[in-house]
Each structure stands twice: as structure tokens, then as C-alpha cells.
Design an enzyme around this catalytic site. Structure first.
Site, PDB file in Angstrom:
ATOM      1  N   HIS A  11       0.854  -1.197   0.000  1.00 19.65           N
ATOM      2  CA  HIS A  11       0.000   0.000   0.000  1.00 19.65           C
ATOM      3  C   HIS A  11       0.885   1.240   0.000  1.00 19.65           C
ATOM      4  O   HIS A  11       2.088   1.148   0.255  1.00 19.65           O
ATOM      5  CB  HIS A  11      -0.883   0.013   1.254  1.00 19.65           C
ATOM      6  CG  HIS A  11      -0.088   0.174   2.523  1.00 19.65           C
ATOM      7  ND1 HIS A  11       0.536  -0.876   3.163  1.00 19.65           N
ATOM      8  CD2 HIS A  11       0.234   1.268   3.258  1.00 19.65           C
ATOM      9  CE1 HIS A  11       1.177  -0.447   4.241  1.00 19.65           C
ATOM     10  NE2 HIS A  11       1.020   0.862   4.313  1.00 19.65           N
TER      11      HIS A  11
ATOM     12  N   ASP B  99       0.825   5.182   1.843  1.00 20.81           N
ATOM     13  CA  ASP B  99       0.149   5.822   2.970  1.00 20.81           C
ATOM     14  C   ASP B  99      -0.595   7.071   2.486  1.00 20.81           C
ATOM     15  O   ASP B  99      -0.104   7.806   1.629  1.00 20.81           O
ATOM     16  CB  ASP B  99       1.176   6.229   4.045  1.00 20.81           C
ATOM     17  CG  ASP B  99       1.815   5.012   4.713  1.00 20.81           C
ATOM     18  OD1 ASP B  99       1.257   3.908   4.613  1.00 20.81           O
ATOM     19  OD2 ASP B  99       2.889   5.188   5.333  1.00 20.81           O
TER      20      ASP B  99
ATOM     21  N   ARG C  96       7.885  -9.093  15.200  1.00 17.60           N
ATOM     22  CA  ARG C  96       8.311  -7.770  14.762  1.00 17.60           C
ATOM     23  C   ARG C  96       7.295  -6.734  15.221  1.00 17.60           C
ATOM     24  O   ARG C  96       6.079  -6.988  15.211  1.00 17.60           O
ATOM     25  CB  ARG C  96       8.428  -7.777  13.239  1.00 17.60           C
ATOM     26  CG  ARG C  96       8.805  -6.480  12.630  1.00 17.60           C
ATOM     27  CD  ARG C  96       9.246  -6.633  11.184  1.00 17.60           C
ATOM     28  NE  ARG C  96       9.646  -5.318  10.747  1.00 17.60           N
ATOM     29  CZ  ARG C  96       8.817  -4.427  10.222  1.00 17.60           C
ATOM     30  NH1 ARG C  96       7.560  -4.734  10.018  1.00 17.60           N
ATOM     31  NH2 ARG C  96       9.248  -3.226   9.902  1.00 17.60           N
TER      32      ARG C  96
HETATM   33  C1  LIG Z   1      -4.685   8.276   8.904  1.00 12.21           C
HETATM   34  C2  LIG Z   1      -4.883   7.062   8.404  1.00 12.21           C
HETATM   35  C3  LIG Z   1      -3.981   6.411   7.424  1.00 12.21           C
HETATM   36  C4  LIG Z   1      -4.441   4.967   7.441  1.00 12.21           C
HETATM   37  C5  LIG Z   1      -5.933   5.145   7.584  1.00 12.21           C
HETATM   38  C6  LIG Z   1      -6.008   6.137   8.740  1.00 12.21           C
HETATM   39  C7  LIG Z   1      -5.686   5.379  10.054  1.00 12.21           C
HETATM   40  C8  LIG Z   1      -4.827   4.144   9.858  1.00 12.21           C
HETATM   41  C9  LIG Z   1      -3.833   4.234   8.682  1.00 12.21           C
HETATM   42  C10 LIG Z   1      -3.401   2.868   8.164  1.00 12.21           C
HETATM   43  C11 LIG Z   1      -2.209   2.239   8.916  1.00 12.21           C
HETATM   44  C12 LIG Z   1      -1.862   0.875   8.278  1.00 12.21           C
HETATM   45  C13 LIG Z   1      -1.802   0.947   6.743  1.00 12.21           C
HETATM   46  C14 LIG Z   1      -3.019   1.703   6.189  1.00 12.21           C
HETATM   47  C15 LIG Z   1      -3.048   1.647   4.667  1.00 12.21           C
HETATM   48  C16 LIG Z   1      -4.272   1.183   6.873  1.00 12.21           C
HETATM   49  O1  LIG Z   1      -4.964   0.264   6.530  1.00 12.21           O
HETATM   50  O2  LIG Z   1      -4.480   1.938   8.035  1.00 12.21           O
HETATM   51  C17 LIG Z   1      -2.993   3.125   6.729  1.00 12.21           C
HETATM   52  C18 LIG Z   1      -4.065   4.098   6.231  1.00 12.21           C
HETATM   53  C19 LIG Z   1      -3.588   4.909   5.021  1.00 12.21           C
HETATM   54  O3  LIG Z   1      -2.461   5.431   5.014  1.00 12.21           O
HETATM   55  O4  LIG Z   1      -4.358   4.995   4.079  1.00 12.21           O
HETATM   56  O1  LIG Z   2       5.426  -2.490   9.759  1.00  7.93           O
HETATM   57  C1  LIG Z   2       5.936  -1.826   8.867  1.00  7.93           C
HETATM   58  O2  LIG Z   2       7.145  -1.790   8.678  1.00  7.93           O
HETATM   59  C2  LIG Z   2       5.063  -1.021   7.932  1.00  7.93           C
HETATM   60  C3  LIG Z   2       3.864  -0.423   8.621  1.00  7.93           C
HETATM   61  C4  LIG Z   2       3.073   0.441   7.696  1.00  7.93           C
HETATM   62  O3  LIG Z   2       3.324   0.509   6.521  1.00  7.93           O
HETATM   63  C5  LIG Z   2       1.946   1.245   8.223  1.00  7.93           C
HETATM   64  O4  LIG Z   2       1.598   1.112   9.421  1.00  7.93           O
HETATM   65  O5  LIG Z   2       1.393   2.047   7.431  1.00  7.93           O
HETATM   66 FE   LIG Z   3       2.278   2.143   5.519  1.00  5.10          FE
END
Ligand SMILES: C=C1C[C@]23C[C@H]1CC[C@H]2[C@@]12CCC[C@@](C)(C(=O)O1)[C@H]2[C@@H]3C(=O)O
Ligand SMILES: O=C(O)CCC(=O)C(=O)O
Ligand SMILES: [Fe+2]
EC number: 1.14.11.15
Length: 358
Positions: A232, A234, A299
Site C-alpha cells: 500500500h 500511505d 516484529r
Molecule cells: C490516517 C490514516 C492512514 C491509514 C488510515 C487512517 C488510520 C490508519 C492508517 C493505516 C495504517 C496501516 C496501513 C493503512 C493503509 C491502513 O490500513 O491503516 C494506513 C491508512 C492509510 O495510510 O491509508
Molecule cells: O510495519 C511496517 O514496517 C510497515 C507499517 C506500515 O506501513 C503502516 O503502518 O502504514
Molecule cells: Fe504504511
């Protein structure tokens, strides 16, 4: 009233069972629902970078006089870099790692007391993007925005105050660092605070907002067939990631494939997010990344997800648009973008793109 991050998913529920999680510790074999193939994720089996190239995201010393240019270069070529001499005290990083370990070591029933609700933003659960995949990820997560007090009280009825203080202190440090990094990167393009209206009105960071994502990737019996966190980008301006001393994070480059980011004790990983790609009119690339798991060590990672106030319109900086004629992206708020991502996942960024006239 401006939208808060806590509200952005109100209209975007994810229906995910939380209590289905297997007992990660007792499985000898990977259940079918956790076994990934290229059908489940196009890039699952993409060639890994040949070790011979030795190419990796740069480790940048923030005290180096040329740090701004190095950061700018890394944002253009990789969309990611590591930083040393970032000024965040080592004890604070160790404290956050201890907090994260303590949280995920709690019994499942306790963690579920703070489960993320279907329309909620914070709490315990699988990654939001899980709903876009047929297979389950080998990980558990905990999302925080604003004060963690309510959730932490459910996890640790007696002793949550120290952990709350720790999160608050970490957030302050991360806010300062993230804004410093953003300006260093932009300065390398000749962009300064006067060029971005929303950032110059309040230079005291009142324009920023953030969340934390704590991740745990348990030891896995068949790591080659499992996925910790699927590929993904961010939805942030920048993400600052702390990883414990266990490799697993990989970044993707078209010409190299998946490149493992080696843990460097005391350093932090920085990812360019989709909003920074928009702001820089495509000059900086948001990095595609994922987390793999392994058979011997669990991890932990802590992502600081950083963006603008939810209602601030983000659009390409005019100075970076004029040389190429027209903006590559339309303007969007963080709220709108997160909602687009919640419905369209990896198509979100291209949906914000302006299509040039023929
Ligand atoms: C501020 C954010 C950014 C979110 C959504 C929301 C809260 C949690 C974040 C994450 C964290 C883990 C990867 C991701 C892809 C997910 O599934 O949740 C992220 C997502 C994004 O970066 O789109
Ligand atoms: O665990 C990791 O190294 C990546 C975590 C991550 O990509 C996320 O929380 O958005
Ligand atoms: Fe990420």
C-alpha cells in the site's frame, strides 16, 4: 466545526470480524485463509531486488549540511529514506517499543475490549485495508488519534497514565520532526513557507494533524506464504516509522522490485505519502511498501501518520505547477482523501489526477 480524524470513517464502515483471529502462537501450519499467492496480490511474488545491486533507501544524517538535498533526492527516487541524528531521544523510542510490546502481549480478550468499531478510527483490530483482500494478514494493529486515554483505560484499568504520557511526548517530537522534514524536502525544490498559504498562516503547527498505527507481526510458521501487511501507499503527507530490530519492511521500485529496509538501531524510516505527491505536483513519489514476516522473531513497528488539518485543501504548490503548465492533481482535503481511499484503495490517487486535454 472542522472534521476530526475520529469522524472520517463514520460513513465508511468496515465489516471485519475481530474475534476470528487465530492463536498466532500455537499454529504449526499456515491456515488457508492466511496463505497468499500472486492471485491475492499482483505484486506478491514480484522479483526481489537482486542482492548484488545493494541499492537501498539512503540513510541520511540530519546534521549533514547537505541534508535538504539528500532528502529531496530520496523523495524523488525512492519516496523513502532513513534518518539518523533526528533528535528524538533513544529512551523515548525504547519507551514506545516497550508500550507497543506490552499492548500486544495482553490477552486477546483484553485487547478486544478496545476493539475498533466498524465506523471508528482508533482501537485494536486488523489493518483498514484488509477489506480489499481475500486473504488475512499475519498481523494485528492498534490505531490512535488524539488522546489514547479512553482506549488505554480499557487495556490497563490501573496503570495507563504513564503510557498516555509517553504517547503524548512521542507525538510532540514526531510533529516537530515531520514538519522539519517536510520543509527540508520542499526547500530542496525552492519552495518555502510563503509559497503554501495554509502552512504559513500558522507556523506553530496548528495546521497539522496525526495518528499512530502500532503494528505487531507475530512469529509465523510459513513466512514465505504469509503477508504481514499488504502492499500500500500511505494516505499522508509523511509517515515516520519506527521498527524494532527485526527486518520486514520492504519498499517497491519499478526497476528493482521489492527492497528490504534493514533496521538501523536508533534510526527512523520516512515514507512519502500520497498527499505529499499531490502537494509536490508529482515530483515526490509516495512509496509502495509492505511488511513481510519471519519464522523466528516477532516484529513491532510504530507508524506516525502525519497530515494537514482535515479540512485544509491540499493542491499542487503553484511554483511547481507553472514550469509544467497545469496541476497534475485536483485539490482535496485529508478527510476527502481518506474516504476515497476507504472506498477505492489503490485507485485513490489516480482518481484525484487531472486528465490533460488531448
Ligand atoms: C490516517 C490514516 C492512514 C491509514 C488510515 C487512517 C488510520 C490508519 C492508517 C493505516 C495504517 C496501516 C496501513 C493503512 C493503509 C491502513 O490500513 O491503516 C494506513 C491508512 C492509510 O495510510 O491509508
Ligand atoms: O510495519 C511496517 O514496517 C510497515 C507499517 C506500515 O506501513 C503502516 O503502518 O502504514
Ligand atoms: Fe504504511
Amino acid at each position: 466545526m472542522p472534521t476530526m480524524l475520529t469522524d472520517v470513517f463514520r460513513g465508511h464502515p468496515i465489516h471485519l470480524p475481530h474475534s476470528h483471529q487465530p492463536d498466532f502462537t500455537s499454529l504449526r501450519e499456515l491456515p488457508d485463509s492466511y496463505t497468499w499467492t500472486p492471485k491475492d496480490d499482483l505484486l506478491f511474488a514480484a522479483a526481489p531486488s537482486p542482492p548484488a545491486t545493494g541499492e537501498n533507501i539512503p540513510l541520511i544524517d540530519l546534521n549533514h549540511p547537505d541534508a535538504a538535498n539528500q532528502i529531496g533526492g530520496a523523495c524523488r527516487t525512492w519516496g523513502a529514506f532513513q534518518i539518523a541524528n533526528h533528535g528524538v531521544p533513544l529512551e523515548l523510542l525504547q519507551g514506545i517499543e516497550f508500550l507497543t510490546g506490552s499492548l500486544f502481549r495482553l490477552p486477546v480478550q483484553r485487547k478486544l475490549k478496545a476493539a475498533r468499531s466498524e465506523t471508528g478510527f482508533s482501537g485494536y483490530g486488523v489493518a483498514r485495508i484488509s477489506s480489499f483482500f481475500n486473504k488475512q494478514m499475519w498481523s494485528e494493529g492498534f490505531t490512535i488519534t488524539g488522546s489514547p486515554l479512553n482506549d488505554f483505560r480499557k487495556l490497563w484499568p490501573q496503570h495507563h497514565q504513564n503510557f498516555c504520557d509517553l504517547v503524548e511526548e512521542y507525538e510532540e517530537q514526531m510533529q516537530k520532526l515531520a514538519s522539519k522534514l517536510m520543509w527540508l524536502a520542499l526547500n530542496s525544490l525552492g519552495v518555502s513557507e510563503e509559497d503554501i498559504e495554509w502552512a504559513s498562516v500558522n507556523s506553530d503547527l496548528n495546521w497539522a494533524q496525526s495518528a499512530f498505527q502500532l503494528n505487531h507481526y507475530p512469529v509465523c510458521p510459513e513466512p514465505d506464504r504469509a503477508m504481514g501487511l499488504a502492499a500500500h501507499t500511505d494516505s499522508t503527507l509523511l509517515t515516520i516509522l519506527y521498527q524494532n530490530n527485526t527486518a520486514g519492511l520492504q519498499v517497491f521500485r519499478d526497476d528493482l522490485g521489492w527492497v528490504t529496509v534493514p533496521p538501523v538501531p536508533g534510526s527512523l524510516v520516512v515514507n512519502v505519502g500520497d498527499l505529499f505527491q499531490i502537494l509536490s505536483n508529482g515530483l515526490f513519489k509516495s512509496v509502495l511498501h509492505r511488511a513481510r514476516v519471519n519464522q523466528t522473531r516477532s516484529r513491532l513497528s510504530v507508524a506516525f501518520l502525519w497530515g494537514p488539518q482535515s479540512d485544509t485543501k491540499i493542491s499542487p504548490v503553484p511554483k511547481l505547477v507553472s514550469p509544467v503548465g497545469s496541476p497534475l492533481y485536483r485539490s482535496v482535503t485529508w478527510t476527502e482523501y481518506l474516504q476515497t481511499k476507504a472506498t477505492h484503495f489503490n485507485k485513490a490517487l489516480s482518481m484525484i489526477k487531472n486528465h490533460r486535454e488531448e
